[in-house]
Structures are given as structure tokens and as C-alpha cells.
Design an enzyme around this catalytic site. Structure first.
Site, PDB file in Angstrom:
ATOM      1  N   SER A 124      -5.172 -52.299 -26.100  1.00 14.69           N
ATOM      2  CA  SER A 124      -3.969 -51.813 -25.423  1.00 14.69           C
ATOM      3  C   SER A 124      -3.095 -52.984 -25.017  1.00 14.69           C
ATOM      4  O   SER A 124      -3.595 -53.940 -24.409  1.00 14.69           O
ATOM      5  CB  SER A 124      -4.331 -51.006 -24.173  1.00 14.69           C
ATOM      6  N   THR A 127      -2.201 -52.273 -20.859  1.00 11.33           N
ATOM      7  CA  THR A 127      -3.345 -52.469 -19.966  1.00 11.33           C
ATOM      8  C   THR A 127      -3.744 -53.934 -19.900  1.00 11.33           C
ATOM      9  O   THR A 127      -3.983 -54.483 -18.823  1.00 11.33           O
ATOM     10  CB  THR A 127      -4.532 -51.611 -20.415  1.00 11.33           C
ATOM     11  N   ARG A 175     -11.756 -50.583 -20.325  1.00  8.68           N
ATOM     12  CA  ARG A 175     -10.992 -49.551 -21.033  1.00  8.68           C
ATOM     13  C   ARG A 175     -11.879 -49.092 -22.185  1.00  8.68           C
ATOM     14  O   ARG A 175     -12.082 -49.827 -23.161  1.00  8.68           O
ATOM     15  CB  ARG A 175      -9.669 -50.132 -21.539  1.00  8.68           C
ATOM     16  N   GLN A 205      -2.922 -45.520 -14.567  1.00 16.75           N
ATOM     17  CA  GLN A 205      -1.628 -45.054 -15.054  1.00 16.75           C
ATOM     18  C   GLN A 205      -0.973 -44.110 -14.059  1.00 16.75           C
ATOM     19  O   GLN A 205       0.220 -44.220 -13.752  1.00 16.75           O
ATOM     20  CB  GLN A 205      -1.793 -44.349 -16.403  1.00 16.75           C
ATOM     21  N   ASN A 233      -6.432 -36.955 -21.043  1.00 17.14           N
ATOM     22  CA  ASN A 233      -6.891 -37.727 -19.891  1.00 17.14           C
ATOM     23  C   ASN A 233      -5.785 -37.980 -18.863  1.00 17.14           C
ATOM     24  O   ASN A 233      -6.062 -38.109 -17.668  1.00 17.14           O
ATOM     25  CB  ASN A 233      -7.515 -39.055 -20.345  1.00 17.14           C
ATOM     26  N   CYS A 334       3.923 -42.344 -20.597  1.00 18.29           N
ATOM     27  CA  CYS A 334       2.987 -43.437 -20.321  1.00 18.29           C
ATOM     28  C   CYS A 334       2.955 -44.489 -21.429  1.00 18.29           C
ATOM     29  O   CYS A 334       2.343 -45.545 -21.249  1.00 18.29           O
ATOM     30  CB  CYS A 334       1.589 -42.889 -20.061  1.00 18.29           C
ATOM     31  N   LEU A 335       3.575 -44.221 -22.559  1.00 24.08           N
ATOM     32  CA  LEU A 335       3.679 -45.154 -23.677  1.00 24.08           C
ATOM     33  C   LEU A 335       2.293 -45.517 -24.255  1.00 24.08           C
ATOM     34  O   LEU A 335       1.309 -45.472 -23.537  1.00 24.08           O
ATOM     35  CB  LEU A 335       4.435 -46.427 -23.278  1.00 24.08           C
TER      36      LEU A 335
END
Length: 376
Positions: A124, A127, A175, A205, A233, A334-335
Site C-alpha cells: 500500500s 499506509t 497490514r 482509515q 472492511n 479511501c483511495l
């Protein structure tokens, strides 16, 4: 000289979170937004206010999905592990530390001399960069461990990884795919573990989203947030937040793609927020303060993309949907976004789109979360 925070205290308990297994979840396998401007307080004043705050007793637990929310969890795995007062305090802390960073202040270094292990079973951009940059800006050193560096449960057992990394690092962020992996890490680690995303939820997020809504709408409590798309999620984390903070949450998704029934039921039973699950996005968005979208096929579901595009026809957030929501509605995502699929280019580039302030707030919300669980 580093300023020492004493905003919140955090117990270093070896007790595992109350959500101890997957079965506990019922899981089976046009108003211009502009840039957010901090309140007109100079950063030395902000520093004095933060550093002079003292620890307060944990608030009485509020109703939550797990029924055991409190202020003193060692880990940050689910938003509903914490009571309302603690969540709001973390969000306030995020605003204060954000103001310091935006001012150019670089002497507040609470993480100086500390290291963080970042486990990425799923890659990610946001993140990694938000955690690594945030930890660095506050004085710490983050170590990236990619999918081939740690193969939890394959090359080495998760419980062994947790105990080894705890001896090297002050905090662990992970993650991962399976939610059980984050639960196992937290169970065996002796340092705080932060959930950077699992297939079940994405609490960091949603904390960033809550911070963004507070900045642009003015408050989170009482707002109407309408999510359109897959009951994934992200939706589960919105439901967990709705079990702690009172607001109106609507998930509009195709039949068969609703969020986990047990999570919906427990959030509704908490009696904190108005929660609706519907299959009609056009009706759902009326009167919304925020319209929220995500990709229709998440990582690990790409082989289903073509089929999902057919099923999700009519659930695209486009100009018509935003018009139904009203001129005061903001758009969030949230992309990464698949422009032209779940959202049109026109919507994501519109003046009322707050997608990029939302992305920035990942760093600020996460900084506050790390400060909280580390007791700084």
C-alpha cells in the site's frame, strides 16, 4: 528539546483484545471545501496546551460492538475497543499534532529513539508513506517489512514473529489479509500492535475519515454518512465507529454484497447510531452530509472484477447521485480509486470532493493513535 506529552495513559497489558476469534465477528472464511486551516493559535501555545494536559481516569465504557470498550487497550485493532471519550480525545490529539506539523514545528519528537516494525502482507502506498513519514516527523524510525520479508504462518509462525519483533521494536503496525493474523500478533506481542488493515476492518482509515468530517462538516455527531458500494472492511469499520459515536450511517450496496450480518446486528443493538442497510443508492443519498465510495473489487478480489462491474451497475457515484445528495454534501473515497468505475472523474475532481485532505489525514490520525497506545 523534545516536548513530553502526558495527554493520555495506556496500560501495557498482556491481555489480548476481547475480539479473540473470527467467529466473534460472525465472519465465515456544491460547497467549496478549500484547505483546512487550523484554529488561529500559535504553535507554542498548542505545545503548551498539549504538554500540560494530564492523564484522566478512563471514562465509563459506552455501548459498543464488543461490549468492553475502554480507554486503556494496549493495541488499536477495532475502533469499538475504545469508548466515545477516548476516540474523541484521539481525534482532538490528531488535530493538535497536525497543527504542529503544518506550522513547520520540528522540535516535538515524542518517538525519538523508538522504532516501529511495519508488516505488509498487502502492499500500500498510503499506509506505508503515512505511517513511515508520520513516525519520522515525530522523531522515530520505521522499518518496512514487505510480503517477501515476513511470510506469517508460512515461513514462521505469527506468535514467534510477534515475540521477536517485540524485542527489537517499540510498536508494530501490520497490514494483512486474514483478520486472525492481527489478533494473533496482538495476543503474543508485548508492545502495542496497530491494525493497518485486514480483510475484516480498517480502523486507521475510518479515524482519518472522522477527522476529515470534523474539519469540513464541523462535527461528526449527528451527520449523515452514506457509503455506496461493496459491504467491505471499510463498511465494517464505519459500523464499529457507529457503535461508539452517534451519527446516521447508511450502506447502499447490491443484494448479496451487504456487510457482515453479525457486525450490523451488534452495531444496531448498541443503540448509539441510526444504521441502515439498503439496496437503493438514490434514495439513500438524500440529505447526506457525506457520500463515500470505495473500489468494487478489493485486493484479492480482482478475478471477480468483471462480474462485480455488472452487479454494481447503478451504484456508481456520479454527478446525478451527488445532485440527489444536495449541494452541501461532500464526497469521500479511501483511495485508490478506479475513476470511471465506482466514481466519475467529475465527482472526484469537484470542489466538494475532500478525497485528498482525507488521504493526508491518514498520517495525522495515525500519529495520534500511536501516541495513545504508546502512552505518550
Amino acid at each position: 528539546m523534545a516536548v513530553i506529552f502526558s495527554h493520555l495513559s495506556s496500560l501495557r497489558s498482556s491481555e489480548a483484545p476481547s475480539f479473540s476469534s473470527l467467529s466473534h465477528y460472525g465472519i465465515q472464511s456544491s460547497r467549496p471545501s478549500g484547505a483546512f486551516v487550523p484554529s488561529p493559535v500559535t504553535f507554542p501555545a498548542i505545545r503548551r496546551r498539549i504538554s500540560c494536559q494530564i492523564s484522566s481516569p478512563a471514562s465509563s465504557p459506552s455501548s459498543s460492538v464488543n461490549g468492553n470498550a475502554n480507554a486503556n487497550q494496549k493495541d488499536f485493532l477495532h475502533i469499538s475497543d475504545f469508548d466515545k471519550s477516548t476516540i474523541l480525545n484521539i481525534l482532538d490529539r490528531a488535530k493538535e499534532v497536525k497543527a504542529l506539523i503544518k506550522s513547520g514545528e520540528r522540535t516535538y519528537l515524542p518517538f525519538q529513539g523508538k522504532t516501529m516494525a511495519m508488516i505488509f502482507a498487502k502492499p500500500s502506498m498510503r499506509t506505508r508513506v503515512s505511517f513511515e513519514t508520520g513516525f519520522y516527523l515525530l522523531g522515530g524510525h520505521a522499518i518496512y517489512l514487505g510480503p517477501n520479508d515476513i511470510q506469517m504462518g508460512k515461513r514462521e509462525e505469527t506468535r514467534d514473529i510477534a515475540r521477536v519483533l517485540s524485542r527489537y521494536n517499540d510498536i508494530i503496525m501490520a497490514r494483512v489479509f486474514a483478520h486472525q493474523d492481527i489478533l494473533d500478533l496482538a495476543k503474543y506481542a508485548t508492545v502495542p500492535v496497530i491494525n493497518g488493515l485486514t480483510d475484516y476492518n480498517h480502523p486507521c482509515q475510518i479515524m482519518a475519515d472522522a477527522l476529515t468530517i470534523i474539519e469540513h462538516v464541523g462535527q461528526l455527531e449527528g451527520t449523515k454518512v452514506v457509503y455506496i458500494g461493496d459491504g467491505n472492511n471499510i463498511v465494517h469499520s464505519w459500523l464499529l465507529l457507529a457503535s461508539v459515536i452517534p451519527f446516521h450511517f447508511v450502506c447502499a450496496c447490491p443484494k448479496g454484497f451487504e456487510p457482515d450480518e453479525e457486525t450490523v446486528k451488534k452495531a444496531q443493538q448498541a443503540g448509539v447510531s441510526k444504521i441502515e442497510i439498503t439496496n437503493d443508492p438514490k434514495e439513500a443519498v438524500r440529505g447526506a452530509d457525506v457520500v463515500y465510495s470505495d473500489v468494487w473489487a478489493s485486493m484479492g478480489q480482482k478475478e471477480e472484477a468483471a462480474q462485480r462491474h455488472q452487479v454494481f451497475h447503478g451504484f456508481q457515484v456520479n454527478e446525478e447521485i451527488m445532485k440527489l445528495a444536495g449541494h452541501k454534501a461532500y464526497f469521500m473515497h479511501c483511495l485508490p480509486a478506479e475513476r470511471g468505475v465506482e466514481v466519475t472523474d467529475g465527482v472526484i475532481e469537484a470542489p466538494n470532493s475532500i478525497v485528498f485532505p482525507q488521504a493526508e489525514n491518514r498520517m495525522h490520525a495515525q500519529n495520534a493513535i500511536m501516541l495513545h497506545v504508546m502512552g505518550l
